[in-house]
Design a protein around this motif. Structure first.
Motif, PDB file in Angstrom:
ATOM      1  N   TRP A 120       1.013  -1.217   0.026  1.00 42.08           N
ATOM      2  CA  TRP A 120       0.064   0.031  -0.071  1.00 42.08           C
ATOM      3  C   TRP A 120       0.928   1.323   0.103  1.00 42.08           C
ATOM      4  O   TRP A 120       1.875   1.512   0.752  1.00 42.08           O
ATOM      5  CB  TRP A 120      -0.837   0.051   1.269  1.00 42.08           C
ATOM      6  CG  TRP A 120      -2.058   0.828   1.306  1.00 42.08           C
ATOM      7  CD1 TRP A 120      -2.993   0.847   0.557  1.00 42.08           C
ATOM      8  CD2 TRP A 120      -2.325   1.741   2.322  1.00 42.08           C
ATOM      9  NE1 TRP A 120      -3.975   1.702   0.748  1.00 42.08           N
ATOM     10  CE2 TRP A 120      -3.423   2.354   1.848  1.00 42.08           C
ATOM     11  CE3 TRP A 120      -1.449   2.493   3.260  1.00 42.08           C
ATOM     12  CZ2 TRP A 120      -4.236   3.615   2.695  1.00 42.08           C
ATOM     13  CZ3 TRP A 120      -2.289   3.413   4.106  1.00 42.08           C
ATOM     14  CH2 TRP A 120      -3.435   3.933   3.649  1.00 42.08           C
ATOM     15  N   MET A 144      -0.118  -8.659   0.812  1.00 34.53           N
ATOM     16  CA  MET A 144      -0.143  -8.391   1.995  1.00 34.53           C
ATOM     17  C   MET A 144       0.512  -9.471   2.726  1.00 34.53           C
ATOM     18  O   MET A 144      -0.136 -10.011   4.027  1.00 34.53           O
ATOM     19  CB  MET A 144      -1.912  -8.732   2.468  1.00 34.53           C
ATOM     20  CG  MET A 144      -2.831  -8.414   1.614  1.00 34.53           C
ATOM     21  SD  MET A 144      -3.026  -6.719   1.472  1.00 34.53           S
ATOM     22  CE  MET A 144      -3.658  -6.240   3.140  1.00 34.53           C
TER      23      MET A 144
ATOM     24  N   GLY B 211      -1.030   6.080  19.217  1.00 30.01           N
ATOM     25  CA  GLY B 211      -0.613   6.065  17.876  1.00 30.01           C
ATOM     26  C   GLY B 211       0.608   6.463  17.641  1.00 30.01           C
ATOM     27  O   GLY B 211       1.403   6.714  18.634  1.00 30.01           O
ATOM     28  N   ALA B 239       0.239   1.819  13.595  1.00 30.21           N
ATOM     29  CA  ALA B 239       1.599   2.315  13.716  1.00 30.21           C
ATOM     30  C   ALA B 239       2.253   2.109  15.042  1.00 30.21           C
ATOM     31  O   ALA B 239       3.359   1.613  15.260  1.00 30.21           O
ATOM     32  CB  ALA B 239       1.480   3.945  13.562  1.00 30.21           C
ATOM     33  N   VAL B 252      -6.151  -2.039  17.201  1.00 31.08           N
ATOM     34  CA  VAL B 252      -7.616  -1.816  16.891  1.00 31.08           C
ATOM     35  C   VAL B 252      -7.784  -1.444  15.625  1.00 31.08           C
ATOM     36  O   VAL B 252      -6.894  -0.528  14.920  1.00 31.08           O
ATOM     37  CB  VAL B 252      -7.990  -0.415  17.739  1.00 31.08           C
ATOM     38  CG1 VAL B 252      -9.432  -0.031  17.438  1.00 31.08           C
ATOM     39  CG2 VAL B 252      -8.004  -0.901  19.193  1.00 31.08           C
ATOM     40  N   GLY B 268      -2.824  11.050  19.656  1.00 30.95           N
ATOM     41  CA  GLY B 268      -1.781  10.664  18.716  1.00 30.95           C
ATOM     42  C   GLY B 268      -1.965   9.816  17.600  1.00 30.95           C
ATOM     43  O   GLY B 268      -1.293   9.126  17.096  1.00 30.95           O
ATOM     44  N   GLY B 271      -6.392   8.659  12.799  1.00 30.83           N
ATOM     45  CA  GLY B 271      -7.992   7.958  12.399  1.00 30.83           C
ATOM     46  C   GLY B 271      -8.032   7.805  10.893  1.00 30.83           C
ATOM     47  O   GLY B 271      -9.020   8.124  10.244  1.00 30.83           O
ATOM     48  N   ALA B 272      -7.059   6.964  10.497  1.00 32.16           N
ATOM     49  CA  ALA B 272      -7.413   6.482   9.119  1.00 32.16           C
ATOM     50  C   ALA B 272      -8.547   5.523   9.210  1.00 32.16           C
ATOM     51  O   ALA B 272      -8.833   5.073  10.205  1.00 32.16           O
ATOM     52  CB  ALA B 272      -6.011   5.474   8.950  1.00 32.16           C
ATOM     53  N   GLN B 274      -9.156   2.504   8.354  1.00 32.77           N
ATOM     54  CA  GLN B 274      -8.672   1.091   8.805  1.00 32.77           C
ATOM     55  C   GLN B 274      -8.898   1.320  10.437  1.00 32.77           C
ATOM     56  O   GLN B 274      -9.142   0.230  11.038  1.00 32.77           O
ATOM     57  CB  GLN B 274      -7.629   0.710   8.526  1.00 32.77           C
ATOM     58  CG  GLN B 274      -7.340   0.471   7.075  1.00 32.77           C
ATOM     59  CD  GLN B 274      -6.766   1.552   6.449  1.00 32.77           C
ATOM     60  OE1 GLN B 274      -6.398   2.403   6.817  1.00 32.77           O
ATOM     61  NE2 GLN B 274      -6.111   1.329   5.112  1.00 32.77           N
ATOM     62  N   ALA B 294      -7.216  16.448  11.855  1.00 35.18           N
ATOM     63  CA  ALA B 294      -7.128  14.950  11.945  1.00 35.18           C
ATOM     64  C   ALA B 294      -8.594  14.323  11.829  1.00 35.18           C
ATOM     65  O   ALA B 294      -9.525  14.585  12.486  1.00 35.18           O
ATOM     66  CB  ALA B 294      -6.488  14.531  13.117  1.00 35.18           C
ATOM     67  N   ASP B 306      -4.354  19.366  20.770  1.00 33.21           N
ATOM     68  CA  ASP B 306      -3.030  20.013  21.343  1.00 33.21           C
ATOM     69  C   ASP B 306      -2.064  18.758  21.614  1.00 33.21           C
ATOM     70  O   ASP B 306      -2.325  17.593  21.053  1.00 33.21           O
ATOM     71  CB  ASP B 306      -3.531  20.502  22.975  1.00 33.21           C
ATOM     72  CG  ASP B 306      -2.784  21.472  23.445  1.00 33.21           C
ATOM     73  OD1 ASP B 306      -1.304  21.463  23.105  1.00 33.21           O
ATOM     74  OD2 ASP B 306      -3.171  22.334  24.117  1.00 33.21           O
TER      75      ASP B 306
END
Ligand SMILES: Cc1cc2nc3c(=O)[nH]c(=O)nc-3n(C[C@H](O)[C@H](O)[C@H](O)COP(=O)(O)OP(=O)(O)OC[C@H]3O[C@@H](n4cnc5c(N)ncnc54)[C@H](O)[C@@H]3O)c2cc1C
Ligand SMILES: Nc1ncnc2c1ncn2[C@@H]1O[C@H](COP(=O)(O)O)[C@@H](O)[C@H]1O
Lengths: 262, 324
Positions: A120, A144, B211, B239, B252, B268, B271-272, B274, B294, B306
């Protein structure tokens, strides 16, 4: 093992404000910092780990601008042996099928056991280039991939499915694998490697040098058109808590406690 | 006629949500193009699943053979290549899933057909099929138009739309497989279930989630203190798990776990989608992020723009004080 690893130079937009250019079809990338695509970083590490284990050679392939030479040198500092950078304005890079066609043209005719791509790209994220590349090269593939085991003439690939389930498949080599993040722990380039990388071979080629017909990979050949880009409205119904950090913390704490949330 | 051929997805005997979600998009396109929806199911022992899909008032075609017990990209490609020739669908649609991404691009190359991957919406207007997709991790939307082609290939993002309720009874038809023999280049070996850790985050009442904004694992104690103060478990984005800051079973999102705690505090985390797909069902969501744009703020109930390292220690102190 002879391995090719395809890497892309992408902007980091995680903390940046993104603006669409007045043309409506491109993004203003002048203030972004660029680096190797996250998944490709893992692909580089995997190719070097395999070389260290089985011997052989790793060649980096990237389609991108002159500025991306820094990224390519960094991959060579980590252990890749040589590199080819393809630069040609005529490539319709909005279409992963066109990108894959160019990558195939850059690899075809050379001997290889494995080709790695990231699964990706962080910028336009088609998740398509690697699998399309396999078809152009006429070899097997698995996408993947989160674990690679080299067997005799074969490779065992652990594919990451949704929910963390792994699907283990066995493929005959040569094969293209699209690498998922988290497969390994990418190393930092050693100082010695950085020095050595400066002396390694980095070739730059255009479509004509590679014998690729521009008519097959340009915007006329692409069967899709990016009509317009726009910033989606984030419809937030959140209550934004304002103030100095201390005040924000205090307000949030009382909301959580009063609301019986903690 | 503009028929829409939908390749439904199932795994370990269960239809996956994306198969139902596509029932929100395919009928709309079929109507716009003046055709019908045909759902294709490939597998072994498919009667139940076929019946379930037919309840969307569509025609279901089933290739039912032990040869297709497990998904195999090459077999799917061979079957679909033949079906594109036979059925000449206007659109071939499937999910942008670990399954869909494994065969659609190769099929597009083989058949010289256009592909748009990961559409979140699709429309046919002025004789042009147009897809909406996202780039730069959801910060920009792109409208992509297909040039005229015999068949348009498109994959649909998971959880982009809500699955509709079943509407009417349709029909089920067995289809003779265009592929009769096994293919040997690629073999299914086994499934390996996700590892189970010390804490099952799907059962947690409160999750504090970190994150890439954590920057390094030596910053973790700040989060652990907050977690302790409110008896929360710690989870994270991909990440954070890829970096090894927190264990993999605490991830998650689509490739991790779907959680529905009473309180989810995201720190941090950009919010992708996925990630959002795995936590937007939480009852109350708090997001702390220094980027006002974000995407995590779209699902938040309480938002703080912040630096988390300035806010979180103070938050922990205040909470300790208030809770006595
Ligand atoms: C097939 C596939 C499956 C995936 N599955 C998942 C999944 O299951 N779960 C998942 O989470 N992701 C998943 N991803 C990855 C996903 O696309 C994102 O890359 C990932 O969620 C990003 O994690 P992040 O938000 O922690 O990092 P980033 O996107 O890098 O965001 C970091 C955020 O931290 C903020 N920040 C930085 N410093 C601070 C600070 N000091 N204070 C406050 N905020 C700060 C930044 O503003 C930024 O918004 C998947 C990707 C693919 C391709
Ligand atoms: N310009 C490029 N140069 C080299 N490799 C690329 C390029 N674009 C895409 N790739 C490869 O294809 C993968 C998947 O990209 P995508 O299909 O756009 O998500 C990336 O992780 C790279 O490995």
């Amino acid at each position: 093992m002879k391995t090719f690893v395809c890497i892309k130079y992408v902007p980091d937009t995680s903390e940046a404000e993104v603006k669409v250019n007045p043309d409506g079809v491109t993004v203003d990338s002048s203030r972004f910092s660029f680096d190797i695509n996250d998944a490709d970083n893992y692909a580089v590490e995997e190719s070097v780990l395999i070389k260290e284990d089985k011997g052989g050679e790793v060649t980096v392939v990237s389609i991108g601008p002159k500025q991306s030479d820094v990224m390519i040198r960094m991959a060579m500092a980590k252990g890749c042996d040589k590199a080819l950078r393809v630069e040609d304005e005529r490539i319709a890079d909005h279409d992963p099928l066109m990108v894959a066609r160019v990558l195939a043209g850059a690899i075809k005719g050379q001997e290889f056991d494995l080709v790695f791509t990231g699964c990706w790209a962080d910028d336009d994220g088609h998740m398509s280039t690697g699998v399309a590349l396999a078809e152009y090269l006429g070899v097997n593939h698995a996408s993947m991939v989160k674990k690679v085991e080299i067997l005799d003439g074969k490779v065992k690939a652990h594919r990451e499915l949704e929910g963390g389930l792994m699907e283990v498949v066995e493929l005959e080599l040569p094969a293209v694998l699209t690498i998922q993040t988290g497969i390994n722990e990418p190393r930092y380039a050693p100082i010695r490697g950085i020095r050595q990388a400066q002396k390694k071979e980095l070739n730059v080629a255009g479509l004509d040098d590679l014998g690729i017909d521009p008519a097959e990979v340009g915007s006329d050949a692409s069967q899709v058109i990016v009509e317009n880009l726009y910033i989606p409205e984030v419809e937030s119904t959140a209550e934004f808590i304002e103030g100095e950090p201390e005040e924000k913390a205090e307000k949030l704490a009382s909301i959580l406690v009063k609301g019986g949330l903690v | 006629m503009g028929n829409i051929l939908v390749v439904a997805e199932h795994r370990q005997g269960v239809l996956r949500d994306i198969s139902f979600e596509m029932m929100a998009i395919a009928p709309k396109i079929a109507e716009q193009m003046g055709g019908e929806v045909i759902v294709l199911l490939i597998g072994s022992g498919m009667d139940e699943m076929a019946k379930k899909m037919s309840e969307y008032g569509v025609k279901v075609m089933v290739i039912d053979d032990p040869l297709f017990e497990y998904f195999n990209a090459e077999k799917y490609q061979k079957i679909l290549s033949a079906l594109i020739d036979d059925l000449k669908p206007a659109v071939l649609m499937t999910g942008q899933t670990a399954q869909g991404v494994d065969f659609m691009p190769a099929l597009a190359v083989e058949k010289k057909l256009p592909l748009v991957a990961e559409a979140i919406d699709l429309n046919y207007e002025d004789s042009t099929l147009k897809a909406t997709r996202q780039i730069y991790s959801g910060k920009v939307n792109a409208t992509v138009a297909f040039k005229p082609a015999d068949t348009y290939l498109v994959t649909i993002r998971e959880s982009a739309v809500e699955a509709p309720e079943p509407s009417a009874s349709g029909s089920v038809e067995k289809l003779d497989s265009p592929l009769k023999e096994d293919i040997s280049y690629r073999k299914f070996v086994e499934y390996i279930e996700a590892e189970v850790g010390d804490v099952d985050i799907t059962q947690s009442d409160i999750l504090v989630s970190v994150g890439r904004g954590l920057k390094e694992d030596k910053n973790l104690p700040v989060i652990e203190e907050l977690a302790q103060a409110i008896k929360a478990d710690i989870s994270g984005s991909r990440a954070a798990t890829d970096a090894g800051w927190i264990p993999h079973d605490r991830q998650v999102g689509t490739s991790g776990k779907t959680v529905k705690p009473k309180l989810y505090v995201a720190m941090g985390i950009s919010g992708a989608f996925q990630h959002l797909a795995g936590m937007k069902g939480a009852k109350t969501i708090v997001a702390i992020n220094k980027d006002p744009e974000a995407p995590i703020f779209a699902v938040a109930d309480y938002a703080i723009v912040d630096d988390m390292f300035k806010v979180v220690p103070a938050l922990t102190e205040k909470l300790k004080g208030l809770k006595g």
